[in-house]
Enzyme design. Sequence first.
Site, mmCIF file in Angstrom:
data_model
loop_
_atom_site.group_PDB
_atom_site.id
_atom_site.type_symbol
_atom_site.label_atom_id
_atom_site.label_comp_id
_atom_site.label_asym_id
_atom_site.label_seq_id
_atom_site.Cartn_x
_atom_site.Cartn_y
_atom_site.Cartn_z
ATOM 1 N N LYS A 1 20.890 -62.149 -80.532
ATOM 2 C CA LYS A 1 20.537 -62.923 -79.126
ATOM 3 C C LYS A 1 21.331 -64.045 -78.758
ATOM 4 C CE LYS A 1 15.918 -61.230 -77.583
ATOM 5 N NZ LYS A 1 14.614 -61.495 -77.451
ATOM 6 N N ASP B 1 14.404 -62.034 -70.393
ATOM 7 C CA ASP B 1 13.085 -62.583 -70.937
ATOM 8 C C ASP B 1 12.558 -63.452 -69.946
ATOM 9 O OD1 ASP B 1 13.166 -61.010 -73.350
ATOM 10 O OD2 ASP B 1 13.975 -62.267 -74.514
#
Length: 277
Positions: free
Chosen positions: A66, A102
């Site tokens: 990420k 997210d």
Amino acid sequence: MKDKYGILGYPLGHSLSPYMHSRYNFYLNNGSGYDAYEIASDDLESSLKELHTAGVKGLNVTIPYKQAVIPYLSSMDESAAIVGAVNTLKYTAEGYIGYNTDVTGLRNCLIKNGLEPKGRNVLILGAGGAARAAAYVAVRSGCKSLYILNRTLEKAEAVCRDFGGSSYDYSCLNTLPDTSFFVFQTTSVGMYPHIEDMLPLPDEMLNRFEAAVDLIYNPMPTRFLEKLSQRGIKTVTGFDMLIEQGLASRSIWNPEEKISDDIKRKVYDECVRYSRS
Ligand code: NAP
């Protein structure tokens, strides 16, 4: 196959994304595919180029990439840049653009469950990538104060440098203010297969939690949430966030795609069954 998408990470055995996106594609009958690219890469740039050459138009990115993908992006959206992590890539003529769905997923999960950090004392357990997304959401929604509690104090301090708030580790729990907290549990403690594990929080503190979102979605609920539910505290699992971040990724890849509420409901129910099987 019309369009190819997928998730890049290592390992990927835990990921629900391939099943979830394949079910949307099935109901939408759009001929698109979504695959798991479980790649242990020490040359991420080449792996991304290979996926692009293979015709992959968009990717979800998960642990451990990420943050590692960031140097290979042409740009990032605002939330990804502030959080410092991306979980969605879209390939464009300029290269890959990075997004952090997210953040959108967590925000929509809160709305769906009638939770509002605005005006609350927010306590974030953990200081990794998910904690940074939670801090972004809490601060943007107008929380009253922010407390970051993490095993490694330096990481909690780093989150506070970027988002404000006060940092703690477990050796100074008793210096946290004697107040009630809106809690985001963002550590991996209690996640499958270590489902009996729990953070070392005293009962007296649990009693002061007014609501808690545990970002873990396997198991549902975690032992932590079970303990809070038994006390009558409002709890939310990470499942809605997972579903919402998936929908947000799809609307980045294909802004014109329309998914009916009926399809959303079917895929949601199937994913619940699948994750419990
Ligand atoms: P990460 O960056 O690796 O951070 C992990 C965090 O857990 C760190 O704060 C770490 O503390 C803490 N931790 C790990 N083991 C611990 C232990 N034994 N005791 C105390 N703390 C411990 O991972 P992440 O990307 O933030 O993900 C964290 C969790 O969120 C995962 O379970 C992931 O599945 C979940 N998540 C869910 C969604 C969703 O859509 N529902 C989205 C993103 C993430 P240290 O700093 O001390 O190592």
